[in-house]
Write a protein that holds these residues in place. Sequence first.
Motif, PDB file in Angstrom:
ATOM      1  N   LYS A  87      46.387   6.467 -37.264  1.00  0.00           N
ATOM      2  CA  LYS A  87      46.632   5.100 -37.717  1.00  0.00           C
ATOM      3  C   LYS A  87      47.867   4.509 -37.045  1.00  0.00           C
ATOM      4  O   LYS A  87      47.914   3.315 -36.721  1.00  0.00           O
ATOM      5  N   SER A  88      48.872   5.347 -36.821  1.00  0.00           N
ATOM      6  CA  SER A  88      50.080   4.859 -36.152  1.00  0.00           C
ATOM      7  C   SER A  88      49.771   4.421 -34.726  1.00  0.00           C
ATOM      8  O   SER A  88      50.266   3.393 -34.248  1.00  0.00           O
TER       9      SER A  88
ATOM     10  N   SER B  24      44.877   9.744 -29.047  1.00  0.00           N
ATOM     11  CA  SER B  24      44.277   9.991 -30.361  1.00  0.00           C
ATOM     12  C   SER B  24      43.181  11.057 -30.268  1.00  0.00           C
ATOM     13  O   SER B  24      43.090  11.962 -31.116  1.00  0.00           O
TER      14      SER B  24
ATOM     15  N   GLU C  13      46.844   3.333 -33.740  1.00  0.00           N
ATOM     16  CA  GLU C  13      46.085   2.084 -33.861  1.00  0.00           C
ATOM     17  C   GLU C  13      47.022   0.903 -34.104  1.00  0.00           C
ATOM     18  O   GLU C  13      46.820  -0.201 -33.583  1.00  0.00           O
ATOM     19  N   GLU C  14      48.048   1.135 -34.896  1.00  0.00           N
ATOM     20  CA  GLU C  14      49.015   0.075 -35.154  1.00  0.00           C
ATOM     21  C   GLU C  14      49.750  -0.314 -33.873  1.00  0.00           C
ATOM     22  O   GLU C  14      50.023  -1.505 -33.638  1.00  0.00           O
TER      23      GLU C  14
ATOM     24  N   LEU D 186      52.807   2.742 -43.639  1.00  0.00           N
ATOM     25  CA  LEU D 186      52.108   3.867 -43.009  1.00  0.00           C
ATOM     26  C   LEU D 186      53.076   4.714 -42.192  1.00  0.00           C
ATOM     27  O   LEU D 186      53.118   5.952 -42.313  1.00  0.00           O
ATOM     28  N   ASN D 187      53.876   4.075 -41.365  1.00  0.00           N
ATOM     29  CA  ASN D 187      54.826   4.820 -40.545  1.00  0.00           C
ATOM     30  C   ASN D 187      55.926   5.456 -41.398  1.00  0.00           C
ATOM     31  O   ASN D 187      56.452   6.525 -41.043  1.00  0.00           O
TER      32      ASN D 187
ATOM     33  N   PRO E 226      45.609  11.944 -39.817  1.00  0.00           N
ATOM     34  CA  PRO E 226      45.195  10.542 -40.076  1.00  0.00           C
ATOM     35  C   PRO E 226      46.336   9.552 -39.894  1.00  0.00           C
ATOM     36  O   PRO E 226      46.139   8.456 -39.344  1.00  0.00           O
ATOM     37  N   TYR E 227      47.534   9.925 -40.313  1.00  0.00           N
ATOM     38  CA  TYR E 227      48.670   9.021 -40.145  1.00  0.00           C
ATOM     39  C   TYR E 227      48.995   8.827 -38.664  1.00  0.00           C
ATOM     40  O   TYR E 227      49.347   7.719 -38.234  1.00  0.00           O
TER      41      TYR E 227
END
Length: 733
Positions: free
Chosen positions: A362-363, A385, A365-366, A296-297, A358-359
């Motif tokens: 998600k980053s 976010s 959240e990671e 993802l990253n 979105p990325y």
Amino acid sequence: MASAELQGKYQKLAQEYSKLRAQNQVLKKGVVDEQANSAALKEQLKMKDQSLRKLQQEMDSLTFRNLQLAKRVELLQDELALSEPRGKKNKKSGESSSQLSQEQKSVFDEDLQKKIEENERLHIQFFEADEQHKHVEAELRSRLATLETEAAQHQAVVDGLTRKYMETIEKLQNDKAKLEVKSQTLEKEAKECRLRTEECQLQLKNLHEDLSGRLEESLSIINDKVPFNDTKYSQYNALNVPLHNRRHQLKMRDIAGQALAFVQDLVTALLNFHTYTEQRIQIFPIDSAIDTISPLNQKFSQYLHENASYVRPLEEGMLHLFESITEDTVTVLETTVKLKTFSEHLTSYICFLRKILPYQLKSLEEECESSLCTSALRSRNLELSQDMKKMTAVFEKLQTYVALLALPSTEPDGLLRTNYSSVLTNVGAALHGFHDVMKDISKHYSQKTTIEHELPTATQKLITTNDCILSSIVALTNGAGKIASFFGNNLDYFITSLSYGPKAASGFNSPLSAECMLQYKKKAAAYIKALRKPLVESVPYEEALSNRRVLLSSTESREGLAQQVQQSLEKISKLEQEKEHWMLEAQLAKIKLEKENQRIADKLKNANGGQLGGLTQDSATVLNAACQDGAATKAASEPVQGTSVIGILTRTSDSEAPDVESREDLIKNHYMARIVELTSQLQLADSKSVHFYAEMFHCLMTIRKTSSNMINKIILKVEKGGNEENTGIRKSK
């Protein structure tokens, strides 16, 4: 209307007057009642005083009676003391008399006891009466004081009401007089207005007839002579070239330049933000140099690496828009074609933000799922976010309004002209919203970096990257604030500048008409430029006028200078005559002085014989020297010292002839004063003559110089003007 208002005002004043009068009557009645009560209380006080005096008299009588009884008791006690020794001696013989004395003593004791009881009772009654009198007197005095204060207050109220009543009456009378005068003036004005209305009606009738005739004539001329009216229809009027407003164009170019600078700062800050965000992904929560980061990253980093291809066009689009605004164009929404290009670049950047959002979420959240993330850091990530979502939404909103503003230059029916101002207002609101969102991001990210720097696993690379991201966010915040305040300050000008366009029209109808208008404007400018021809070389009108004025002024100045020279020569001749006169006067005075000195010497010889002949000669020489050196003033004003020759003469003649001494003093003083006067006049004449001679000589020299210079200049100018006129005539021929 005026009379009705006056009548209503007068009725109100009359009602107030009646109310005040009724209140005045009530207050008067209250004051009278209080005065009656105070009189009754004064009568009661008098009666109490009389009863007090009676009781005082009774008290005095009882006191006197008591004193008498006390004296009587003392006498009886003395008699009893005398009777006791007698009773001892005559016990046997006076049993009967002792019985009699005991009976008398018992009688006296009873009488004395009764008197004492009566005295005590009277004392008690007197004390009670005195206390009751004092109490009643205190009550009456307090009541009297309160009544007096109330009476004074009532009297003050009555006086105030009376004064107010009189002032109201005076005011009403003055108002009545003013209203009468005003009514008279209004009646006069009404009469004048009637006359004016009649005159105006006549004038209106005449003007109506005149204008109707002119209208018919004008309509006939328009119908016969005017083939086409291009301002009647908006489609044709949009093709007319508007008046050139250079100030408006310079203002718009200045505003566009400021906007370009702000956009450049914003683009720089966005590039830094995306670039440093990419670096942060590579080192946190997993360092790419040590371990492999998540897919993802990796994808997010790949997208962020492409940010320049989306951000740089914003600056280029704004630069093209700024270059399209020049001094020769007409800048409105219908003519700003380059705004469409900027809108397209902004749309592509919005697509980029939507793609990376979105990325980015998600980053974050990671990062929250990482073992290094604390609860405080997790809450900051959640706030960030939300802020990123708001930032994307604000950019979308801004892009929507910019796209609407770009429609008039491409699609004329895409946006109504009445909605221009509301769209511009919404653009300003969107910019302010962008500034608020960036402030929240700056605050939350600073808190996030503070928490991350406190972690034990925080590296120097992470700290440096966070500081760079924070500085780019601060730059974004400052840039957003500047551009929001700039747009808000110029919003009114943007709205008012939309009316700039063809005359007698609401604006341009379509971009095609605006483009045609600009072409017509270029053609008109080229035609006007072609009409310009080079001017024939000749003497300019202003220069010719100035040469003529110089020529006339030089002629007048020459005559004036000649007159001044003549006057100066006359003054010089007069001054020379005065100089000769004063020189003759000085010579005569010198001769008279010598004669007087000789006469004084002869008299001194005759008076004293030959013993003082040498002294007189010395005195004459001394006097001559004093006249020439100006020392005669000291001799005339101060007494002569003993060292002078005259002092020697006077001392030698003191004992012989006092009359001769006084006569000689008088003669000496007279001639010394005359000598001083003549000497001062001579010196004054000499100084005046020298001064006037030097001044006139200087004036003559300056006059000669200035006159010669001016004459030379005039001759040169006249020759030059003649040559230029000749050359101009030749060229014109």
